[in-house]
Design a protein around this motif. Structure first.
Motif, short mmCIF file in Angstrom:
data_model
loop_
_atom_site.label_atom_id
_atom_site.label_comp_id
_atom_site.label_asym_id
_atom_site.label_seq_id
_atom_site.Cartn_x
_atom_site.Cartn_y
_atom_site.Cartn_z
N HIS A 69 0.82 -1.22 0.00
CA HIS A 69 0.00 0.00 0.00
C HIS A 69 0.85 1.27 0.00
O HIS A 69 0.34 2.35 -0.23
N PHE A 70 2.17 1.13 0.24
CA PHE A 70 3.01 2.30 0.50
C PHE A 70 3.19 3.15 -0.76
O PHE A 70 3.51 2.64 -1.83
N VAL A 81 -0.47 6.29 1.88
CA VAL A 81 -0.69 4.90 1.49
C VAL A 81 -2.00 4.78 0.71
O VAL A 81 -2.85 5.68 0.76
N LYS A 82 -2.15 3.67 0.01
CA LYS A 82 -3.44 3.38 -0.64
C LYS A 82 -4.42 2.96 0.45
O LYS A 82 -4.04 2.26 1.40
N ARG A 83 -5.66 3.37 0.30
CA ARG A 83 -6.68 3.00 1.28
C ARG A 83 -7.15 1.57 1.00
O ARG A 83 -7.71 1.29 -0.06
N LEU A 84 -6.91 0.68 1.95
CA LEU A 84 -7.27 -0.72 1.77
C LEU A 84 -8.51 -1.07 2.58
O LEU A 84 -8.79 -0.45 3.61
N ASP A 85 -9.20 -2.10 2.10
CA ASP A 85 -10.26 -2.73 2.89
C ASP A 85 -9.53 -3.86 3.63
O ASP A 85 -9.29 -4.93 3.06
N MET A 86 -9.13 -3.58 4.88
CA MET A 86 -8.25 -4.50 5.61
C MET A 86 -8.96 -5.81 5.96
O MET A 86 -10.11 -5.81 6.39
N LEU A 87 -8.26 -6.92 5.80
CA LEU A 87 -8.77 -8.19 6.31
C LEU A 87 -8.55 -8.16 7.82
O LEU A 87 -7.49 -7.70 8.27
N PRO A 88 -9.49 -8.65 8.62
CA PRO A 88 -9.35 -8.52 10.08
C PRO A 88 -8.44 -9.58 10.68
O PRO A 88 -8.70 -10.08 11.78
N VAL A 89 -7.39 -9.94 9.95
CA VAL A 89 -6.51 -11.02 10.41
C VAL A 89 -5.05 -10.59 10.33
O VAL A 89 -4.69 -9.68 9.58
N GLU A 90 -4.23 -11.25 11.12
CA GLU A 90 -2.79 -11.03 11.12
C GLU A 90 -2.13 -12.32 10.65
O GLU A 90 -2.49 -13.40 11.11
N VAL A 174 13.46 -13.21 13.66
CA VAL A 174 12.88 -14.32 14.43
C VAL A 174 11.43 -14.57 14.00
O VAL A 174 11.06 -15.67 13.61
N ASP A 175 10.60 -13.53 14.09
CA ASP A 175 9.19 -13.65 13.68
C ASP A 175 8.62 -12.26 13.42
O ASP A 175 9.24 -11.25 13.77
N TYR A 176 7.48 -12.19 12.78
CA TYR A 176 6.83 -10.90 12.53
C TYR A 176 5.40 -11.10 12.10
O TYR A 176 4.97 -12.20 11.74
N LYS A 177 4.68 -9.97 12.11
CA LYS A 177 3.25 -9.96 11.77
C LYS A 177 3.03 -9.11 10.53
O LYS A 177 3.61 -8.02 10.41
N LEU A 178 2.22 -9.62 9.62
CA LEU A 178 1.84 -8.85 8.43
C LEU A 178 0.33 -8.69 8.38
O LEU A 178 -0.40 -9.55 8.87
N PHE A 183 -7.55 -3.90 -2.51
CA PHE A 183 -7.51 -2.63 -3.26
C PHE A 183 -7.83 -2.95 -4.71
O PHE A 183 -7.07 -3.67 -5.36
N ARG A 184 -8.93 -2.45 -5.23
CA ARG A 184 -9.34 -2.70 -6.62
C ARG A 184 -9.19 -4.17 -7.00
O ARG A 184 -8.57 -4.50 -8.01
N GLY A 185 -9.71 -5.06 -6.14
CA GLY A 185 -9.74 -6.48 -6.46
C GLY A 185 -8.43 -7.22 -6.25
O GLY A 185 -8.34 -8.42 -6.50
N GLU A 186 -7.41 -6.50 -5.75
CA GLU A 186 -6.11 -7.15 -5.53
C GLU A 186 -5.79 -7.10 -4.04
O GLU A 186 -6.23 -6.19 -3.33
N LEU A 187 -4.99 -8.09 -3.57
CA LEU A 187 -4.58 -8.09 -2.17
C LEU A 187 -3.21 -7.41 -2.07
O LEU A 187 -2.28 -7.80 -2.77
N LEU A 188 -3.11 -6.40 -1.21
CA LEU A 188 -1.84 -5.69 -1.03
C LEU A 188 -1.38 -5.84 0.41
O LEU A 188 -2.20 -5.96 1.33
N LEU A 189 -0.05 -5.76 0.61
CA LEU A 189 0.48 -5.72 1.97
C LEU A 189 0.20 -4.34 2.54
O LEU A 189 0.49 -3.33 1.90
N GLY A 190 -0.39 -4.29 3.73
CA GLY A 190 -0.75 -3.01 4.35
C GLY A 190 -0.04 -2.79 5.66
O GLY A 190 0.99 -3.43 5.95
N ASP A 191 -0.57 -1.89 6.44
CA ASP A 191 -0.09 -1.56 7.78
C ASP A 191 1.41 -1.22 7.78
O ASP A 191 1.82 -0.36 7.03
N GLU A 192 2.21 -1.87 8.64
CA GLU A 192 3.61 -1.45 8.77
C GLU A 192 4.52 -2.65 8.95
O GLU A 192 4.08 -3.72 9.39
N PHE A 193 5.79 -2.44 8.62
CA PHE A 193 6.82 -3.39 9.05
C PHE A 193 7.87 -2.56 9.79
O PHE A 193 8.63 -1.80 9.17
#
Ligand code: ADP
Ligand code: UDP
Length: 236
Positions: A69-70, A81-90, A174-178, A183-193
């Protein structure tokens, strides 16, 4: 691009609408929290460091062909960022055992995980972000079957890029959350790293250089984020 109204104030970022309905401004604040918001504090410089850290990582991922989304840095603490319809999952990926995996399964901390473990959690602080599986996501319409396989594919690709990037700087990812969104029918990486959402250890000393410093009261939280940033080449 003009910033308009506050859309949502989360635990670490505030989200603003803009005059473009498909764009948002993310403001990285100095606020930090752990244990689903039970432990909170303000850490000077954290917002600024995380804004730059996130921009650096998102640009590297984008360059490696991972859609994110960046768009661009706007100021010290703000990114467009692009405005996403976020999936409610990590989506969590683990290369080395730590955290809730150890607590849940009685696994010793620090074991190399091959292949890496991938898990999904529901974003819900009141329920303490419970672990969920693919069947839950489909039945409760949190993600479609196609979106689940795309999240898994993108998570694997992200891991390839980031493991190398951090290893080259003498760090173990070690580990991380995404988080992902539509966005327009496509899945994009959102939020932050940023070090707020991952675990990073020094390869030689195994010193923790991420949010566990805050969770465990080890001190030098932002100093450690800055150390990681410098090592991977983020301009601060
Ligand atoms: P939390 O909601 O967990 O307290 P934050 O303080 O980081 O987390 O708030 C940022 C919120 O913005 C999160 O809920 C995240 O899912 C959401 N978000 C991140 N990127 C986007 C985006 N591109 N479009 C819409 N929402 C986003
Ligand atoms: N994580 C996160 N936000 C969450 C839950 C986890 O950013 O709401 C990150 C966390 O920082 C770690 C990874 O995801 O890097 C795995 O977290 P874990 O399940 O081990 O939970 P924890 O022990 O941190 O509660």
């Amino acid at each position: 691009m003009e910033k308009r109204t506050e859309l949502y104030a989360g635990k670490a970022k505030t989200v603003y609408t803009t005059d473009d309905p498909e764009r948002l401004v993310l403001e990285f604040r100095d606020d930090t929290s752990a244990f689903d918001g039970e432990k909170v504090a303000q850490l000077a410089r954290k917002g600024r460091v995380n804004n730059r850290f996130n921009a650096f990582i998102m640009e590297r991922l984008q360059a490696a062909g991972i859609p994110t989304h960046f768009e661009r840095l706007l100021s010290e603490r703000e990114s467009l960022v692009k405005r996403l319809d976020m999936l409610p999952v990590e989506s969590v990926i683990r290369n080395v055992s730590a955290g809730s995996l150890c607590r849940r399964l009685g696994i010793e901390e620090g074991l190399d995980l091959e292949p890496p473990v991938q898990e999904f959690f529901l974003k819900n602080d009141a329920l303490h972000d419970p672990m969920i599986n693919e069947s839950h996501m489909i039945t409760f319409h949190w993600a479609t079957e196609g979106e689940i396989s795309r999240m898994k594919e993108l998570t694997r690709q992200v891991n390839g890029v980031l493991q190398t990037l951090f290893a080259d700087a003498g760090l173990v990812l070690v580990d991380y959350k995404l988080e992902f969104g539509r966005f327009r029918g496509e899945l994009l990486l959102g939020d932050e790293f940023t070090p707020d959402g991952c675990r990073l250890w020094d390869r030689e000393t195994r010193e923790k250089l991420d949010k566990d410093r805050f969770r465990q009261g080890l001190g030098s939280v932002v100093e450690s984020y800055e150390e990681v940033a410098r090592r991977i080449g983020v301009e601060l």
